[in-house]
Design an enzyme around this catalytic site. Sequence first.
Site, PDB file in Angstrom:
ATOM      1  N   ASN A  54      41.075  24.786  -5.890  1.00 29.11           N
ATOM      2  CA  ASN A  54      41.576  23.535  -5.316  1.00 29.11           C
ATOM      3  C   ASN A  54      41.513  22.372  -6.296  1.00 29.11           C
ATOM      4  O   ASN A  54      42.013  21.314  -6.021  1.00 29.11           O
ATOM      5  CB  ASN A  54      40.779  23.183  -4.047  1.00 29.11           C
ATOM      6  CG  ASN A  54      39.294  23.030  -4.318  1.00 29.11           C
ATOM      7  OD1 ASN A  54      38.737  23.738  -5.151  1.00 29.11           O
ATOM      8  ND2 ASN A  54      38.666  22.113  -3.623  1.00 29.11           N
ATOM      9  N   TYR A  55      40.932  22.590  -7.471  1.00 26.75           N
ATOM     10  CA  TYR A  55      40.677  21.474  -8.385  1.00 26.75           C
ATOM     11  C   TYR A  55      41.221  21.830  -9.756  1.00 26.75           C
ATOM     12  O   TYR A  55      40.907  22.888 -10.314  1.00 26.75           O
ATOM     13  CB  TYR A  55      39.160  21.247  -8.453  1.00 26.75           C
ATOM     14  CG  TYR A  55      38.734  20.057  -9.245  1.00 26.75           C
ATOM     15  CD1 TYR A  55      39.304  18.804  -9.026  1.00 26.75           C
ATOM     16  CD2 TYR A  55      37.739  20.162 -10.215  1.00 26.75           C
ATOM     17  CE1 TYR A  55      38.893  17.696  -9.752  1.00 26.75           C
ATOM     18  CE2 TYR A  55      37.317  19.060 -10.944  1.00 26.75           C
ATOM     19  CZ  TYR A  55      37.909  17.835 -10.709  1.00 26.75           C
ATOM     20  OH  TYR A  55      37.485  16.749 -11.436  1.00 26.75           O
ATOM     21  N   ARG A  62       0.809  -1.217   0.000  1.00 27.41           N
ATOM     22  CA  ARG A  62       0.000   0.000   0.000  1.00 27.41           C
ATOM     23  C   ARG A  62       0.847   1.274   0.000  1.00 27.41           C
ATOM     24  O   ARG A  62       0.334   2.362  -0.214  1.00 27.41           O
ATOM     25  CB  ARG A  62      -0.950  -0.011   1.210  1.00 27.41           C
ATOM     26  CG  ARG A  62      -2.103  -0.987   1.039  1.00 27.41           C
ATOM     27  CD  ARG A  62      -2.816  -1.268   2.353  1.00 27.41           C
ATOM     28  NE  ARG A  62      -2.072  -2.220   3.184  1.00 27.41           N
ATOM     29  CZ  ARG A  62      -2.503  -2.676   4.360  1.00 27.41           C
ATOM     30  NH1 ARG A  62      -3.656  -2.261   4.851  1.00 27.41           N
ATOM     31  NH2 ARG A  62      -1.783  -3.545   5.059  1.00 27.41           N
ATOM     32  N   ALA A 107      37.109  39.652   1.120  1.00 26.36           N
ATOM     33  CA  ALA A 107      35.902  39.353   0.348  1.00 26.36           C
ATOM     34  C   ALA A 107      36.286  38.836  -1.031  1.00 26.36           C
ATOM     35  O   ALA A 107      37.222  39.331  -1.650  1.00 26.36           O
ATOM     36  CB  ALA A 107      35.055  40.605   0.216  1.00 26.36           C
TER      37      ALA A 107
END
Length: 460
Positions: free
Chosen positions: A390-391, A17, A384
């Site tokens: 990082n990749y 159900r 800011a």
Amino acid sequence: METPITVVVLAAGLGTRMKSKRAKVLHRAGGQTLVEHVVDTALELTAAERVFVVVGHQADQVRQALDGRGAGFIEQIEQKGTGHALLVGREALAPLEGFLVVLYGDCPLISAATLRRLIDEQAASGAAATVITTLLDDPTGYGRMILDSERNVTAIVEQKAASPDQLAVREINSGMYCFRAELLWRHIGQIRPDNPAREYYLTDVVGLLHRAGHTVRAMRVDNAAEVLGINNRIELAGADRVLRDRKVRELMLEGVTIEKPETVTIDARVRIGPDTVIEAFAQILGGTRIGEGCRVGACSIVQDSDLAGGVEVLPFSMIGASRIEAGARIGPYARLRMGNHVEAGAHIGNFVELKKTHFGAGSKAMHLAYLGDAEIGRGVNVGAGTITCNYDGRKKHQTTVGDGVFIGSNNTLVAPVEIGEGGYTAAGSVITDKVPPGALALGRARQVNKEGWKKKGREG
Ligand code: UD1
Ligand code: CA
């Protein structure tokens, strides 16, 4: 001597159900699967070695959901009914003595207090079994309790097999029982699948006990909500509401302020210390632990994280799998994706994203930054618009920033890269090389002004 107690949770069915590919007991309410709620309640009654779960549909996932709790498992490969589910466990459940409490994995709202009362009543009456029942205005779908004039149970009749008179009975079987184990095992083998579904109904054992001259008692509970089974998604949502409400009430009584509690979502396992304030529409999920005197702002989501005392999470922030130390301030609109460790007194401001970053005590990143795979020292100011690159398209690289560093606005830190203790970087720099301690790095083109350019351009 106390009577030994064994608890069996039936959780092998699919639950058609629900109209789902997922087994019913794996659906979630109150932040955990239905079966987890039932097993956690069972663990309040007896030692983990005496709690067993009958699994069948998606057995591996059910085992996984319950991992680490120490309960045992019984495999019911073909689901031939609730009676059959117990029969297949006969060997695993030995020694077959003391009290056997049977619970259904789709009834997550039952409290340990009610089950203790069930066991106490059974012990006091000396009956062969005691069944938890309740009165429903609409008993459709439930097994009906057939009682004699002294409220002894003579039979439980399932909806499909009931006569019109029996269908009119409003007292229903909750599916929770306490049996004298030895008597149950003596009679359970006599259950026959003589019903339209060709199933071995556990409920039939009640009639068998009665006919063998034993007494079966009905313990009626007034709070029907506690014993209702979940069979469809409307009932699932109802159970979720009840569990959420219970959780916020429990926390409020423990000293947590919860604003507009009907709007917040707090999972079953969450722990929160006193004098913490949870604002409207906050969601606190999974295994999150929050200390004393914290604030979780409106619409913030905190999942599987540890917040020490006095941490402030301002509105609309998301924190996942991170550790935040005392007095740190996060948000508004901050995202701490996962694997972060923010030390005491640090500030993470608006539109700042952190991933796998260790952010030192008292450091600040107040606006618009992405810090991923970074080791940031203490007392650092992150300007800011600072981004860690990082990749490189294949691998992730580390950025290391020493204590007391000042990173100017709009810096691009191309990892792997390191800024030594006390270093400075000029606004708008692209930092690709190591900055020595105490040095100022300028990584941008010098500005050139072409005097009178506009006028010349017009005339030429
Ligand atoms: C059952 C009771 C009914 C009671 C209702 C209360 C029986 C025959 N009927 O009906 O009297 O009013 O619960 O909610 O017991 N399960 C197994 N193996 C099986 C069949 C079921 O482990 O072979 C498990 C299911 O996963 C579920 C529980 O037993 O957690 C109950 O099964 P379900 O099919 O929902 O029983 P109901 O029809 O609701
Ligand atoms: Ca059911």
